[in-house]
Design a protein around this motif. Structure first.
Motif, PDB file in Angstrom:
ATOM      1  N   LYS A  41       0.860  -1.174   0.000  1.00  0.00           N
ATOM      2  CA  LYS A  41       0.000   0.000   0.000  1.00  0.00           C
ATOM      3  C   LYS A  41       0.896   1.223   0.000  1.00  0.00           C
ATOM      4  O   LYS A  41       2.108   1.127   0.239  1.00  0.00           O
ATOM      5  CB  LYS A  41      -0.939  -0.003   1.208  1.00  0.00           C
ATOM      6  CG  LYS A  41      -0.241   0.010   2.552  1.00  0.00           C
ATOM      7  CD  LYS A  41      -1.205  -0.191   3.718  1.00  0.00           C
ATOM      8  CE  LYS A  41      -1.713  -1.610   3.786  1.00  0.00           C
ATOM      9  NZ  LYS A  41      -2.513  -1.875   5.033  1.00  0.00           N
ATOM     10  N   MET A  42       0.315   2.363  -0.272  1.00  0.00           N
ATOM     11  CA  MET A  42       1.107   3.585  -0.342  1.00  0.00           C
ATOM     12  C   MET A  42       0.302   4.748   0.200  1.00  0.00           C
ATOM     13  O   MET A  42      -0.918   4.824   0.026  1.00  0.00           O
ATOM     14  CB  MET A  42       1.528   3.866  -1.794  1.00  0.00           C
ATOM     15  CG  MET A  42       2.540   5.000  -1.958  1.00  0.00           C
ATOM     16  SD  MET A  42       3.126   5.166  -3.679  1.00  0.00           S
ATOM     17  CE  MET A  42       4.174   3.697  -3.831  1.00  0.00           C
ATOM     18  N   THR A  43       0.991   5.642   0.891  1.00  0.00           N
ATOM     19  CA  THR A  43       0.374   6.889   1.328  1.00  0.00           C
ATOM     20  C   THR A  43       1.022   8.051   0.604  1.00  0.00           C
ATOM     21  O   THR A  43       2.178   7.958   0.141  1.00  0.00           O
ATOM     22  CB  THR A  43       0.504   7.108   2.845  1.00  0.00           C
ATOM     23  OG1 THR A  43       1.901   7.208   3.189  1.00  0.00           O
ATOM     24  CG2 THR A  43      -0.152   5.981   3.625  1.00  0.00           C
ATOM     25  N   PHE A  44       0.272   9.142   0.503  1.00  0.00           N
ATOM     26  CA  PHE A  44       0.768  10.340  -0.163  1.00  0.00           C
ATOM     27  C   PHE A  44       0.548  11.547   0.725  1.00  0.00           C
ATOM     28  O   PHE A  44      -0.521  11.710   1.331  1.00  0.00           O
ATOM     29  CB  PHE A  44       0.047  10.564  -1.495  1.00  0.00           C
ATOM     30  CG  PHE A  44       0.219   9.441  -2.477  1.00  0.00           C
ATOM     31  CD1 PHE A  44       1.392   9.330  -3.219  1.00  0.00           C
ATOM     32  CD2 PHE A  44      -0.768   8.490  -2.650  1.00  0.00           C
ATOM     33  CE1 PHE A  44       1.561   8.289  -4.115  1.00  0.00           C
ATOM     34  CE2 PHE A  44      -0.613   7.446  -3.543  1.00  0.00           C
ATOM     35  CZ  PHE A  44       0.558   7.347  -4.282  1.00  0.00           C
ATOM     36  N   ALA A  45       1.553  12.400   0.785  1.00  0.00           N
ATOM     37  CA  ALA A  45       1.435  13.683   1.478  1.00  0.00           C
ATOM     38  C   ALA A  45       1.826  14.776   0.496  1.00  0.00           C
ATOM     39  O   ALA A  45       2.849  14.668  -0.192  1.00  0.00           O
ATOM     40  CB  ALA A  45       2.331  13.732   2.707  1.00  0.00           C
ATOM     41  N   LEU A  46       0.999  15.806   0.401  1.00  0.00           N
ATOM     42  CA  LEU A  46       1.242  16.914  -0.531  1.00  0.00           C
ATOM     43  C   LEU A  46       1.721  18.119   0.251  1.00  0.00           C
ATOM     44  O   LEU A  46       0.999  18.667   1.082  1.00  0.00           O
ATOM     45  CB  LEU A  46      -0.044  17.242  -1.293  1.00  0.00           C
ATOM     46  CG  LEU A  46       0.048  18.303  -2.390  1.00  0.00           C
ATOM     47  CD1 LEU A  46       1.047  17.898  -3.469  1.00  0.00           C
ATOM     48  CD2 LEU A  46      -1.327  18.538  -3.007  1.00  0.00           C
ATOM     49  N   GLY A  47       2.964  18.526  -0.016  1.00  0.00           N
ATOM     50  CA  GLY A  47       3.526  19.666   0.703  1.00  0.00           C
ATOM     51  C   GLY A  47       3.620  19.376   2.180  1.00  0.00           C
ATOM     52  O   GLY A  47       4.133  18.338   2.603  1.00  0.00           O
ATOM     53  N   THR A  48       3.084  20.295   2.973  1.00  0.00           N
ATOM     54  CA  THR A  48       3.152  20.145   4.434  1.00  0.00           C
ATOM     55  C   THR A  48       1.923  19.439   5.000  1.00  0.00           C
ATOM     56  O   THR A  48       1.812  19.277   6.220  1.00  0.00           O
ATOM     57  CB  THR A  48       3.282  21.526   5.091  1.00  0.00           C
ATOM     58  OG1 THR A  48       2.159  22.338   4.712  1.00  0.00           O
ATOM     59  CG2 THR A  48       4.570  22.217   4.665  1.00  0.00           C
ATOM     60  N   GLU A  49       1.012  19.008   4.118  1.00  0.00           N
ATOM     61  CA  GLU A  49      -0.187  18.319   4.594  1.00  0.00           C
ATOM     62  C   GLU A  49       0.158  16.927   5.109  1.00  0.00           C
ATOM     63  O   GLU A  49       1.132  16.316   4.701  1.00  0.00           O
ATOM     64  CB  GLU A  49      -1.208  18.210   3.463  1.00  0.00           C
ATOM     65  CG  GLU A  49      -1.713  19.550   2.951  1.00  0.00           C
ATOM     66  CD  GLU A  49      -2.654  19.387   1.764  1.00  0.00           C
ATOM     67  OE1 GLU A  49      -2.967  18.227   1.412  1.00  0.00           O
ATOM     68  OE2 GLU A  49      -3.068  20.416   1.211  1.00  0.00           O
ATOM     69  N   GLU A  50      -0.661  16.430   6.023  1.00  0.00           N
ATOM     70  CA  GLU A  50      -0.475  15.072   6.522  1.00  0.00           C
ATOM     71  C   GLU A  50      -0.852  14.055   5.440  1.00  0.00           C
ATOM     72  O   GLU A  50      -1.683  14.330   4.574  1.00  0.00           O
ATOM     73  CB  GLU A  50      -1.337  14.846   7.770  1.00  0.00           C
ATOM     74  CG  GLU A  50      -0.891  15.649   8.984  1.00  0.00           C
ATOM     75  CD  GLU A  50      -1.671  15.277  10.227  1.00  0.00           C
ATOM     76  OE1 GLU A  50      -2.507  14.350  10.143  1.00  0.00           O
ATOM     77  OE2 GLU A  50      -1.447  15.909  11.269  1.00  0.00           O
ATOM     78  N   ALA A  51      -0.232  12.908   5.514  1.00  0.00           N
ATOM     79  CA  ALA A  51      -0.532  11.859   4.546  1.00  0.00           C
ATOM     80  C   ALA A  51      -1.979  11.402   4.679  1.00  0.00           C
ATOM     81  O   ALA A  51      -2.527  11.346   5.786  1.00  0.00           O
ATOM     82  CB  ALA A  51       0.418  10.680   4.741  1.00  0.00           C
ATOM     83  N   GLY A  52      -2.588  11.097   3.541  1.00  0.00           N
ATOM     84  CA  GLY A  52      -3.961  10.606   3.550  1.00  0.00           C
ATOM     85  C   GLY A  52      -4.018   9.117   3.823  1.00  0.00           C
ATOM     86  O   GLY A  52      -3.013   8.476   4.159  1.00  0.00           O
ATOM     87  N   ILE A  80       5.367  15.910  -3.470  1.00  0.00           N
ATOM     88  CA  ILE A  80       4.540  14.745  -3.139  1.00  0.00           C
ATOM     89  C   ILE A  80       5.453  13.724  -2.464  1.00  0.00           C
ATOM     90  O   ILE A  80       6.447  13.290  -3.052  1.00  0.00           O
ATOM     91  CB  ILE A  80       3.912  14.118  -4.397  1.00  0.00           C
ATOM     92  CG1 ILE A  80       3.031  15.139  -5.128  1.00  0.00           C
ATOM     93  CG2 ILE A  80       3.109  12.877  -4.031  1.00  0.00           C
ATOM     94  CD1 ILE A  80       2.605  14.670  -6.513  1.00  0.00           C
ATOM     95  N   THR A  81       5.137  13.366  -1.240  1.00  0.00           N
ATOM     96  CA  THR A  81       5.892  12.339  -0.534  1.00  0.00           C
ATOM     97  C   THR A  81       5.125  11.035  -0.625  1.00  0.00           C
ATOM     98  O   THR A  81       4.038  10.891  -0.053  1.00  0.00           O
ATOM     99  CB  THR A  81       6.112  12.719   0.941  1.00  0.00           C
ATOM    100  OG1 THR A  81       6.810  13.970   1.005  1.00  0.00           O
ATOM    101  CG2 THR A  81       6.930  11.651   1.662  1.00  0.00           C
ATOM    102  N   ALA A  82       5.678  10.102  -1.390  1.00  0.00           N
ATOM    103  CA  ALA A  82       5.043   8.797  -1.590  1.00  0.00           C
ATOM    104  C   ALA A  82       5.777   7.774  -0.721  1.00  0.00           C
ATOM    105  O   ALA A  82       6.987   7.581  -0.867  1.00  0.00           O
ATOM    106  CB  ALA A  82       5.118   8.395  -3.056  1.00  0.00           C
ATOM    107  N   THR A  83       5.052   7.134   0.174  1.00  0.00           N
ATOM    108  CA  THR A  83       5.645   6.157   1.084  1.00  0.00           C
ATOM    109  C   THR A  83       5.042   4.788   0.840  1.00  0.00           C
ATOM    110  O   THR A  83       3.828   4.603   0.955  1.00  0.00           O
ATOM    111  CB  THR A  83       5.425   6.570   2.554  1.00  0.00           C
ATOM    112  OG1 THR A  83       5.961   7.881   2.765  1.00  0.00           O
ATOM    113  CG2 THR A  83       6.111   5.588   3.494  1.00  0.00           C
ATOM    114  N   LEU A  84       5.910   3.840   0.479  1.00  0.00           N
ATOM    115  CA  LEU A  84       5.485   2.469   0.203  1.00  0.00           C
ATOM    116  C   LEU A  84       5.542   1.653   1.491  1.00  0.00           C
ATOM    117  O   LEU A  84       6.541   1.687   2.211  1.00  0.00           O
ATOM    118  CB  LEU A  84       6.396   1.849  -0.856  1.00  0.00           C
ATOM    119  CG  LEU A  84       6.138   0.395  -1.252  1.00  0.00           C
ATOM    120  CD1 LEU A  84       4.747   0.234  -1.883  1.00  0.00           C
ATOM    121  CD2 LEU A  84       7.226  -0.094  -2.204  1.00  0.00           C
TER     122      LEU A  84
END
Length: 278
Positions: A41-52, A80-84
């Motif tokens: 699964k993966m989460t995404f955070a845009l800029g300074t927003e928390e990951a969804g 965009i911070t993409a975390t696997l």
């Protein structure tokens, strides 16, 4: 699709590529090697927003990917911070911007129409940044040169557009700008049990009781030239007034506006180039 440097490579898995998907909104697909993972699964955070919330894996001809959808155009230069993940365990993380991905199209071995689309998308992003006064210190099109178009819409997009009469039931029409585009029409002085019929290119989208306003379904970037008709009827089904409208007409009407002109022209060119690569 292009493959990035494997800066996120780990023995367990990697995020090794990304592409841009343009539908009703702007999305980035992040491709990953998940062959060794049991619960990817993966989460995404845009800029300074928390990951969804975590996003599940999907597959296409390019491999396994995770889609980050609903990116507003004025956030094309936000990281965009993409975390696997594998279950609850972090496997690796990659940071990219929409601009990074678009620049790979511009600098890569792609057809001119693809490069034109990428440049026009970044021009639209920059115009949105200026209009929204967001991230104007790092405009999306700061490094774009040679491929974008800045054609203003001409009078042909206004043909057939307008009201059927001056009955006064249709008050206004505008375009909604956000991570998705819609047409919003407002009504006034409606008789009791008035009906609204909405058609897009002749195909019915809505039929029911009219209210103070109507917001169309989300529009694809390739549908900015779609012709809408909004028809007000009385309770017996007799037509009282209708409006024919399109997003492209809106861009034509606003092309010389001091506040909206640059955004309108950028949106028009973004839609026109999306048509060429769909």
């Amino acid at each position: 699709y292009y493959t990035t440097t494997l800066e996120s490579n780990t023995p367990a898995g990697s995020i090794d590529g990304a592409n841009i998907e343009v539908g009703t909104d702007l999305a980035a697909n992040f491709y990953a090697d998940v062959t060794k993972l049991t619960d990817p699964k993966m989460t995404f955070a845009l800029g300074t927003e928390e990951a969804g919330d975590p996003v599940g894996v999907a597959t296409d001809a390019n491999g396994s990917y995770f889609a980050f959808e609903g990116i507003p155009p004025h956030y094309m230069t936000e990281t965009i911070t993409a975390t696997l993940y594998d279950g609850d365990k972090v496997v690796t993380t990659l940071t990219k911007t929409i601009k990074d991905i678009a620049m790979a199209y511009l600098n890569g071995d792609y057809a001119d129409k693809v490069k034109t689309f990428a440049a026009n998308m970044l021009n639209y992003g920059a115009a949105s940044q200026n209009y929204m006064n967001k991230n104007t210190d790092k405009l999306a099109n700061s490094d774009v040169d040679g491929y974008g178009t800045t054609n203003a819409p001409d009078a042909s997009v206004a043909e057939g557009i307008g009201l059927s009469n001056n009955a006064g039931y249709i008050k206004s029409a505008n375009v909604w700008f956000d991570n998705k585009n819609n047409i919003i029409v407002k009504f006034q002085n409606l008789p009791e049990n008035a009906k609204l019929i909405v058609k897009k290119d002749g195909v019915q989208e809505f039929s029911g009781l009219a209210s103070e306003s109507y917001k169309t379904n989300d529009l694809l970037a390739t549908e900015l030239d779609a012709i809408y008709t909004f028809t007000i009827q009385d309770a017996e089904g007799e037509e009282l007034q209708s409006l024919t409208y399109s997003v492209n007409y809106y861009t034509y009407a606003k092309r010389n506006s001091a506040s909206m002109g640059a955004l309108a022209i950028a949106l028009y060119n973004y839609g026109a180039s999306a048509e060429l690569v769909k």
